[in-house]
Design an enzyme around this catalytic site. Structure first.
Site, mmCIF file in Angstrom:
data_model
loop_
_atom_site.group_PDB
_atom_site.id
_atom_site.type_symbol
_atom_site.label_atom_id
_atom_site.label_comp_id
_atom_site.label_asym_id
_atom_site.label_seq_id
_atom_site.Cartn_x
_atom_site.Cartn_y
_atom_site.Cartn_z
ATOM 1 N N GLN A 1 0.812 -1.213 0.000
ATOM 2 C CA GLN A 1 0.000 0.000 0.000
ATOM 3 C C GLN A 1 0.846 1.266 0.000
ATOM 4 O OE1 GLN A 1 -3.321 -0.072 2.715
ATOM 5 N NE2 GLN A 1 -3.411 2.158 2.830
ATOM 6 N N HIS B 1 -6.656 -5.227 4.441
ATOM 7 C CA HIS B 1 -5.766 -6.247 3.887
ATOM 8 C C HIS B 1 -6.219 -7.633 4.335
ATOM 9 C CE1 HIS B 1 -2.362 -3.563 2.507
ATOM 10 N NE2 HIS B 1 -3.154 -2.726 3.152
#
Length: 214
Positions: A145, A173
């Site tokens: 990310q 996630h």
């Protein structure tokens, strides 16, 4: 995407109609190799790849993975395609809640959420849908990310040369939800501030405050 090789017989794609080579043959070879790999994975897991429910699963998985990583075959130049316009606009432009899906490069499982983008124009603006397309290009690759956030900000900065760019991504996630610590409600927020958004605290606060408004 580069166009190489010889296409399949009776192909009706635009490149073949123009008498040019396309990459269908090379692409078919890649899919075939991935299909074999997925068969091996299922077999090593103890599954019977010949049972009815799994007969076409390796092929479906190969095609799905190809779609989920299609960003490797796309470029920002192609995506923008001349959609940058001269405009005497000097106020912040914000596009919020851009849905994004990506694959964690550590475990190859999804993470997903929303990207928020702001830029301060310097005599140039871009079609708003192109900001979402930039997010799509980089998210459809194996990612972390933090890097994804930076790549989006850098691409906008290079393409528009604005006074400043800000990108915030909020994501969940599945590597944290489905495995490992298995924390269902954990989310990750990353941000990158360039130019005026990094130097001007008032501008940064304005952007962050606008993100909180519905």
């Amino acid at each position: 995407m580069p166009h190489v090789g010889t296409c399949t017989p009776h192909c009706s794609c635009s490149l073949c109609k123009e008498g040019k080579d396309c990459d269908h043959s090379a692409n078919a070879d890649r899919v075939s190799q991935m299909e074999k790999s997925y068969k091996n994975i299922l077999t090593e897991l103890g599954e019977d790849v010949n049972r009815e429910g799994l007969l076409r699963t390796p092929l479906r998985a190969a095609k799905a993975m190809q779609f989920l990583t299609k960003g490797y075959n796309e470029s920002i130049k192609e995506i923008l395609n001349g959609a940058i316009f001269d405009e005497n606009h000097e106020e912040v432009v914000i596009v919020k809640d851009i849905e994004m899906f990506s694959l964690c490069e550590h475990h190859l499982v999804p993470f997903f959420g929303k990207a928020h983008i702001a830029y301060l124009p310097n005599k140039k603006v871009v079609g708003l849908s192109k900001l979402a397309r930039i997010v799509e290009v980089y998210s459809r690759r194996f990612q972390v990310q933090e890097r994804l956030t930076k790549q989006i900000a850098s691409a906008i900065s290079e393409a528009l040369e604005p006074a400043g760019v800000a990108v915030v991504i909020e994501a969940v996630h599945m590597c944290m939800v489905m495995r490992g610590v298995q924390k269902m409600n954990a989310s990750t927020v990353t941000s990158v501030m360039l130019g005026s958004f990094n130097e001007d605290q008032d501008l940064r606060r304005e952007f962050l405050s606008l993100l909180k408004k519905n």
